[in-house]
Design a protein around this motif. Structure first.
Motif, PDB file in Angstrom:
ATOM      1  N   ASN B  28     -37.618  11.801 -19.562  1.00  0.00           N
ATOM      2  CA  ASN B  28     -37.886  11.496 -18.149  1.00  0.00           C
ATOM      3  C   ASN B  28     -37.540  10.049 -17.806  1.00  0.00           C
ATOM      4  O   ASN B  28     -38.180   9.423 -16.968  1.00  0.00           O
ATOM      5  CB  ASN B  28     -39.331  11.852 -17.770  1.00  0.00           C
ATOM      6  N   ASP B  29     -36.514   9.541 -18.479  1.00  0.00           N
ATOM      7  CA  ASP B  29     -35.989   8.221 -18.119  1.00  0.00           C
ATOM      8  C   ASP B  29     -34.872   8.433 -17.102  1.00  0.00           C
ATOM      9  O   ASP B  29     -33.818   8.983 -17.421  1.00  0.00           O
ATOM     10  CB  ASP B  29     -35.449   7.543 -19.397  1.00  0.00           C
ATOM     11  N   PHE B  30     -35.126   8.031 -15.840  1.00  0.00           N
ATOM     12  CA  PHE B  30     -34.173   8.322 -14.776  1.00  0.00           C
ATOM     13  C   PHE B  30     -33.293   7.117 -14.442  1.00  0.00           C
ATOM     14  O   PHE B  30     -32.678   7.073 -13.376  1.00  0.00           O
ATOM     15  CB  PHE B  30     -34.910   8.809 -13.515  1.00  0.00           C
ATOM     16  N   SER B  31     -33.234   6.120 -15.344  1.00  0.00           N
ATOM     17  CA  SER B  31     -32.396   4.949 -15.048  1.00  0.00           C
ATOM     18  C   SER B  31     -30.915   5.319 -15.097  1.00  0.00           C
ATOM     19  O   SER B  31     -30.100   4.688 -14.438  1.00  0.00           O
ATOM     20  CB  SER B  31     -32.718   3.801 -16.010  1.00  0.00           C
ATOM     21  N   THR B  32     -30.580   6.344 -15.912  1.00  0.00           N
ATOM     22  CA  THR B  32     -29.220   6.890 -15.817  1.00  0.00           C
ATOM     23  C   THR B  32     -29.327   8.376 -15.513  1.00  0.00           C
ATOM     24  O   THR B  32     -30.102   9.090 -16.139  1.00  0.00           O
ATOM     25  CB  THR B  32     -28.425   6.731 -17.129  1.00  0.00           C
ATOM     26  N   LEU B  33     -28.533   8.809 -14.513  1.00  0.00           N
ATOM     27  CA  LEU B  33     -28.564  10.212 -14.095  1.00  0.00           C
ATOM     28  C   LEU B  33     -27.247  10.884 -14.449  1.00  0.00           C
ATOM     29  O   LEU B  33     -26.199  10.241 -14.468  1.00  0.00           O
ATOM     30  CB  LEU B  33     -28.767  10.295 -12.577  1.00  0.00           C
ATOM     31  N   TYR B  34     -27.305  12.176 -14.691  1.00  0.00           N
ATOM     32  CA  TYR B  34     -26.080  12.953 -14.907  1.00  0.00           C
ATOM     33  C   TYR B  34     -25.497  13.349 -13.548  1.00  0.00           C
ATOM     34  O   TYR B  34     -26.217  13.377 -12.537  1.00  0.00           O
ATOM     35  CB  TYR B  34     -26.392  14.187 -15.750  1.00  0.00           C
ATOM     36  N   ASP B  35     -24.225  13.662 -13.539  1.00  0.00           N
ATOM     37  CA  ASP B  35     -23.539  13.940 -12.274  1.00  0.00           C
ATOM     38  C   ASP B  35     -23.966  15.255 -11.630  1.00  0.00           C
ATOM     39  O   ASP B  35     -23.657  15.507 -10.469  1.00  0.00           O
ATOM     40  CB  ASP B  35     -22.016  13.969 -12.498  1.00  0.00           C
ATOM     41  N   ASN B  36     -24.611  16.134 -12.418  1.00  0.00           N
ATOM     42  CA  ASN B  36     -25.084  17.391 -11.823  1.00  0.00           C
ATOM     43  C   ASN B  36     -26.613  17.458 -11.781  1.00  0.00           C
ATOM     44  O   ASN B  36     -27.195  18.519 -11.950  1.00  0.00           O
ATOM     45  CB  ASN B  36     -24.478  18.604 -12.531  1.00  0.00           C
ATOM     46  N   GLU B  37     -27.223  16.297 -11.530  1.00  0.00           N
ATOM     47  CA  GLU B  37     -28.679  16.248 -11.354  1.00  0.00           C
ATOM     48  C   GLU B  37     -29.012  15.778  -9.931  1.00  0.00           C
ATOM     49  O   GLU B  37     -28.249  15.022  -9.317  1.00  0.00           O
ATOM     50  CB  GLU B  37     -29.299  15.263 -12.359  1.00  0.00           C
ATOM     51  N   ILE B  38     -30.137  16.217  -9.440  1.00  0.00           N
ATOM     52  CA  ILE B  38     -30.639  15.730  -8.150  1.00  0.00           C
ATOM     53  C   ILE B  38     -31.966  15.017  -8.411  1.00  0.00           C
ATOM     54  O   ILE B  38     -32.864  15.588  -9.045  1.00  0.00           O
ATOM     55  CB  ILE B  38     -30.835  16.898  -7.152  1.00  0.00           C
ATOM     56  N   ILE B  95     -35.341  14.181  -1.225  1.00  0.00           N
ATOM     57  CA  ILE B  95     -34.157  13.926  -2.052  1.00  0.00           C
ATOM     58  C   ILE B  95     -33.788  12.451  -2.012  1.00  0.00           C
ATOM     59  O   ILE B  95     -33.694  11.845  -0.943  1.00  0.00           O
ATOM     60  CB  ILE B  95     -32.980  14.792  -1.567  1.00  0.00           C
ATOM     61  N   LYS B  96     -33.598  11.865  -3.216  1.00  0.00           N
ATOM     62  CA  LYS B  96     -33.290  10.434  -3.315  1.00  0.00           C
ATOM     63  C   LYS B  96     -31.821  10.238  -3.689  1.00  0.00           C
ATOM     64  O   LYS B  96     -31.156   9.371  -3.127  1.00  0.00           O
ATOM     65  CB  LYS B  96     -34.182   9.832  -4.403  1.00  0.00           C
ATOM     66  N   THR B  97     -31.320  11.020  -4.624  1.00  0.00           N
ATOM     67  CA  THR B  97     -29.920  10.905  -5.052  1.00  0.00           C
ATOM     68  C   THR B  97     -29.371  12.297  -5.344  1.00  0.00           C
ATOM     69  O   THR B  97     -30.054  13.106  -5.973  1.00  0.00           O
ATOM     70  CB  THR B  97     -29.812  10.108  -6.381  1.00  0.00           C
ATOM     71  N   ILE B  98     -28.150  12.550  -4.896  1.00  0.00           N
ATOM     72  CA  ILE B  98     -27.487  13.818  -5.219  1.00  0.00           C
ATOM     73  C   ILE B  98     -26.292  13.495  -6.108  1.00  0.00           C
ATOM     74  O   ILE B  98     -25.404  12.736  -5.715  1.00  0.00           O
ATOM     75  CB  ILE B  98     -27.007  14.545  -3.943  1.00  0.00           C
ATOM     76  N   GLY B  99     -26.272  14.060  -7.325  1.00  0.00           N
ATOM     77  CA  GLY B  99     -25.186  13.774  -8.272  1.00  0.00           C
ATOM     78  C   GLY B  99     -23.821  14.105  -7.687  1.00  0.00           C
ATOM     79  O   GLY B  99     -23.695  15.002  -6.844  1.00  0.00           O
ATOM     80  N   SER B 100     -22.797  13.392  -8.143  1.00  0.00           N
ATOM     81  CA  SER B 100     -21.458  13.514  -7.545  1.00  0.00           C
ATOM     82  C   SER B 100     -20.916  14.930  -7.643  1.00  0.00           C
ATOM     83  O   SER B 100     -20.156  15.370  -6.786  1.00  0.00           O
ATOM     84  CB  SER B 100     -20.494  12.531  -8.201  1.00  0.00           C
ATOM     85  N   ALA B 101     -21.330  15.684  -8.677  1.00  0.00           N
ATOM     86  CA  ALA B 101     -20.789  17.036  -8.849  1.00  0.00           C
ATOM     87  C   ALA B 101     -21.433  18.042  -7.893  1.00  0.00           C
ATOM     88  O   ALA B 101     -20.989  19.180  -7.788  1.00  0.00           O
ATOM     89  CB  ALA B 101     -20.983  17.497 -10.291  1.00  0.00           C
ATOM     90  N   LEU B 102     -22.502  17.622  -7.207  1.00  0.00           N
ATOM     91  CA  LEU B 102     -23.233  18.572  -6.339  1.00  0.00           C
ATOM     92  C   LEU B 102     -23.125  18.191  -4.868  1.00  0.00           C
ATOM     93  O   LEU B 102     -23.912  18.648  -4.036  1.00  0.00           O
ATOM     94  CB  LEU B 102     -24.702  18.638  -6.761  1.00  0.00           C
ATOM     95  N   GLN B 103     -22.116  17.355  -4.531  1.00  0.00           N
ATOM     96  CA  GLN B 103     -21.999  16.854  -3.163  1.00  0.00           C
ATOM     97  C   GLN B 103     -21.708  17.971  -2.155  1.00  0.00           C
ATOM     98  O   GLN B 103     -21.980  17.805  -0.961  1.00  0.00           O
ATOM     99  CB  GLN B 103     -20.909  15.779  -3.091  1.00  0.00           C
ATOM    100  N   PRO B 106     -25.433  22.100   0.646  1.00  0.00           N
ATOM    101  CA  PRO B 106     -25.915  21.822   2.004  1.00  0.00           C
ATOM    102  C   PRO B 106     -27.225  21.040   1.979  1.00  0.00           C
ATOM    103  O   PRO B 106     -28.253  21.489   2.463  1.00  0.00           O
ATOM    104  CB  PRO B 106     -26.111  23.236   2.577  1.00  0.00           C
ATOM    105  N   LEU B 107     -27.167  19.837   1.392  1.00  0.00           N
ATOM    106  CA  LEU B 107     -28.359  19.001   1.225  1.00  0.00           C
ATOM    107  C   LEU B 107     -28.004  17.564   1.574  1.00  0.00           C
ATOM    108  O   LEU B 107     -26.867  17.132   1.361  1.00  0.00           O
ATOM    109  CB  LEU B 107     -28.809  19.022  -0.234  1.00  0.00           C
ATOM    110  N   ASN B 108     -28.982  16.827   2.081  1.00  0.00           N
ATOM    111  CA  ASN B 108     -28.766  15.415   2.365  1.00  0.00           C
ATOM    112  C   ASN B 108     -29.874  14.592   1.744  1.00  0.00           C
ATOM    113  O   ASN B 108     -31.008  15.068   1.591  1.00  0.00           O
ATOM    114  CB  ASN B 108     -28.782  15.160   3.876  1.00  0.00           C
ATOM    115  N   VAL B 109     -29.536  13.362   1.399  1.00  0.00           N
ATOM    116  CA  VAL B 109     -30.572  12.432   0.951  1.00  0.00           C
ATOM    117  C   VAL B 109     -31.610  12.334   2.068  1.00  0.00           C
ATOM    118  O   VAL B 109     -31.258  12.278   3.244  1.00  0.00           O
ATOM    119  CB  VAL B 109     -29.942  11.058   0.626  1.00  0.00           C
TER     120      VAL B 109
END
Ligand SMILES: NC(=O)c1ccc[n+]([C@@H]2O[C@H](COP(=O)([O-])OP(=O)(O)OC[C@H]3O[C@@H](n4cnc5c(N)ncnc54)[C@H](OP(=O)(O)O)[C@@H]3O)[C@@H](O)[C@H]2O)c1
Ligand SMILES: NC(=O)c1ccc[n+]([C@@H]2O[C@H](COP(=O)([O-])OP(=O)(O)OC[C@H]3O[C@@H](n4cnc5c(N)ncnc54)[C@H](OP(=O)(O)O)[C@@H]3O)[C@@H](O)[C@H]2O)c1
Lengths: 345, 345
Positions: B28-38, B95-103, B106-109
């Motif tokens: 649960n360390d969220f300092s680095t996120l994967y591109d397919n995580e929200i 929603i705080k961040t949407i990974g680049s692969a999930l842009q 139909p969701l917005n920050v």
């Protein structure tokens, strides 16, 4: 006499109001019969494998003690309902009397049938135990039993040995359901494809998907994989552990251009393979769980947890025509019959 | 960053190779996120009812201790996965961040969503517990969580209070499945029709069977029957105990000219109602088990024991569009909304 309840509740002695299977005591006095009962002259009890091994252990492997334990259970409960494992088995015998309300059935006095509902709900009276055959979990007896109106059964075929027919009838529900849900062109995965029920399902699946379909079988041991190959069926055999859901997913993805299976059949005899079955299947596909080791919650929550919109079926041991469909497979596929004779009969 | 596994196995710390739900520890360390995580800014944890009551007892009903227990679980496991009950719950947040692969989603920050996969598999980090609301099993927190690519969620509707929407979303799978399997003219029995999921299913069933169909609801208490009546739906309400399979059989026979149901939905919260569900259903009919108290073997062996050729479905918590289908019911049926507001929200 009067008509009994089609489900046999008229023979329940206690607790009152329950069905014959959960009942503790049922009436095995056959001096008066109901008009919708069939009386069977029993020849062989085929004790459920879990039950037999429990009895065998309790009897310290002594056949005389095994006989004693079975006699006591049937005297106490009116049925061979193992009080430790809760399971039963099935029986073979000849029809002695057909109640007046069931005369239209395609059955004659003297026909040899297998009762396909569990011994755990079948009224049984034993006069004598003739022999205990430990290697096949069978007990030869002299005695009588009742088949209720709703009880399912199969006439034993003339063209195969009794033991072979019994092995097939034990798992008949699975191939019959397979025959009903597989569609031409489908991709089908059979987890536990090298086992007793799995091999029959592979046959039905190959037959139904036709030349435009694909059938993949997964077995754990080399022997299981060898059985799938020896069947001569156009199956893609895989060897591995179905508890490893990610391994299964990657294999099935690789073999289907990432499309996954239309239908996955779970035929294993071990727990924790629900997720592999779900992941192997495409969205809107079907997962058919025949394994009794299936956990309802693991399946329901597993599919939700990975967001998979799959239809999940509970393997019903019965479907119309299941005995005929299953027995026909051994006639259609002589290689499978050979494997069956060698391995399960 | 790289792409993670769609199912989140990239965050599993132990045991290695398992999925996030069965895992003991997740990252649960969220300092680095994967591109397919929200990444979600969490507002409220809605603890599963079984889990909350266990925590409440362990905490001797003290809110401060409840908070302490939750904090410790999340520090140890990286997720609110109750080690005693094994269950989780759900959460609400922005929603705080949407990974680049999930842009393309139909969701917005800034959107407020409910995560519909279990907390027992959701990476969670808590900075502060703001308040414990014992009467609704909810905990207000400051913290963050990750939704994996495969994770299901729903945007919270603007036209209903959060608590009402949550109550509906908790059981959304059931009415959505009902909508998909009921056909015009069907006879449908809903066992547990007066409950939270049962009422929504009654609405969908009535809508889909149309004027040529018939919908029967069974509830145990007077209050449950009163809720079915108050719904204004054209339901035939029955009061009784679904553990009494014979009673159910006789009632349904009487109400259907002996024809029984095309479809039976099991929505109870108690065990041992499998046989009643099977007996209420006609041959070739469907039994849909949504209740988590369903026993796989009781269903499989029960159907075989009474020789019933029924299709039995395991209630998948997810089916496409389930949140929208369920939320729409409260808009379509203001009486049901009133009952829901009073009883469950
Ligand atoms: N629903 C019903 O009414 C009903 C009726 C009868 C039986 N059953 C159930 O059906 C199931 C199968 O019965 P069966 O007689 O066919 O059993 P079986 O002959 O023992 O076959 C089991 C199969 O599972 C495979 N397997 C075991 N562990 C595995 C693993 N970790 N990964 C992949 N495959 C694995 C075995 O592979 P290897 O052989 O290669 O080890 C074998 O192919 C049992 O659970 C039984 O209770 C259900
Ligand atoms: N598959 C999934 O993904 C999933 C997701 C969420 C929930 N669930 C399960 O769905 C089930 C129902 O949840 P819920 O929130 O709707 O529960 P609920 O509101 O408590 O409703 C339970 C219903 O069952 C009835 N009932 C209880 N005992 C009965 C008996 N002996 N005879 C007849 N009816 C009886 C109740 O009647 P009275 O109200 O009249 O007493 C009530 O109508 C639970 O088992 C839950 O675990 C499954």
């Amino acid at each position: 006499m009067a008509l009994g309840c089609p489900y046999g509740t008229h023979r329940v002695l206690g607790p009152l109001g329950v069905f014959p299977q959960p009942a503790k005591f049922i009436n095995n006095d056959f001096s008066t019969l109901y008009d919708n009962e069939i009386l069977i002259e029993v020849e062989v009890l085929n004790i459920d494998s879990a039950s037999f091994s429990q009895i065998n252990t309790q009897a310290e492997e002594d056949p005389a003690k095994i006989a004693q334990i079975i006699l006591e259970t049937v005297i106490q409960r009116g049925k061979q309902h193992n009080p430790v494992t809760g399971s039963g088995g099935m029986l073979i015998g000849k029809i002695k009397t057909i109640g007046s309300a069931l005369q239209s059935r395609p059955l004659n006095v003297g026909d040899r049938i297998a009762i396909l509902v569990s011994l755990s709900l079948t009224p049984l009276h034993i006069t004598e135990i003739i022999a205990v055959h430990k290697h096949v979990d069978q007990v030869e007896i002299r005695g009588e039993a009742i088949l209720f109106e709703s009880g399912i059964y199969a006439k034993l075929p003339e063209d195969m040995p009794q033991k072979l027919a019994l092995a097939v009838l034990d798992v008949a529900g699975a191939p019959a359901q397979t025959a009903k849900i597989v569609k031409p062109g489908d991709t089908v995965v059979v987890i536990g494809g090298g086992g007793k029920s799995g091999l029959l399902c592979l046959h039905e699946a190959c037959k139904r998907v036709g030349v435009t379909g694909k059938v993949i079988g997964i077995s754990h041991s080399e022997a299981g994989v060898a059985r799938m190959k020896e069947s001569g069926l156009p199956v893609i055999p895989l060897q591995g552990d179905a508890c490893d859901a990610l391994w299964v997913l990657h294999q099935i993805k690789g073999l289907t251009d990432g499309k996954l299976a239309d239908l996955t059949l779970n035929m294993v005899n071990i727990p924790q393979t629900e997720l592999a079955s779900i992941l192997a299947t495409k969205d809107k596909g079907i997962v058919y769980f025949f394994s009794m080791a299936t956990s309802f919650t693991a399946a329901a929550l597993g599919a939700e947890g990975v967001g998979k919109d799959v239809t999940m079926l509970i393997g019903n041991g019965y479907t119309e025509g299941h005995a005929e469909i299953a027995l026909a497979i051994l006639r259609e596929n002589p290689r499978l019959r050979k494997i069956y004779e060698r391995t399960y009969a």
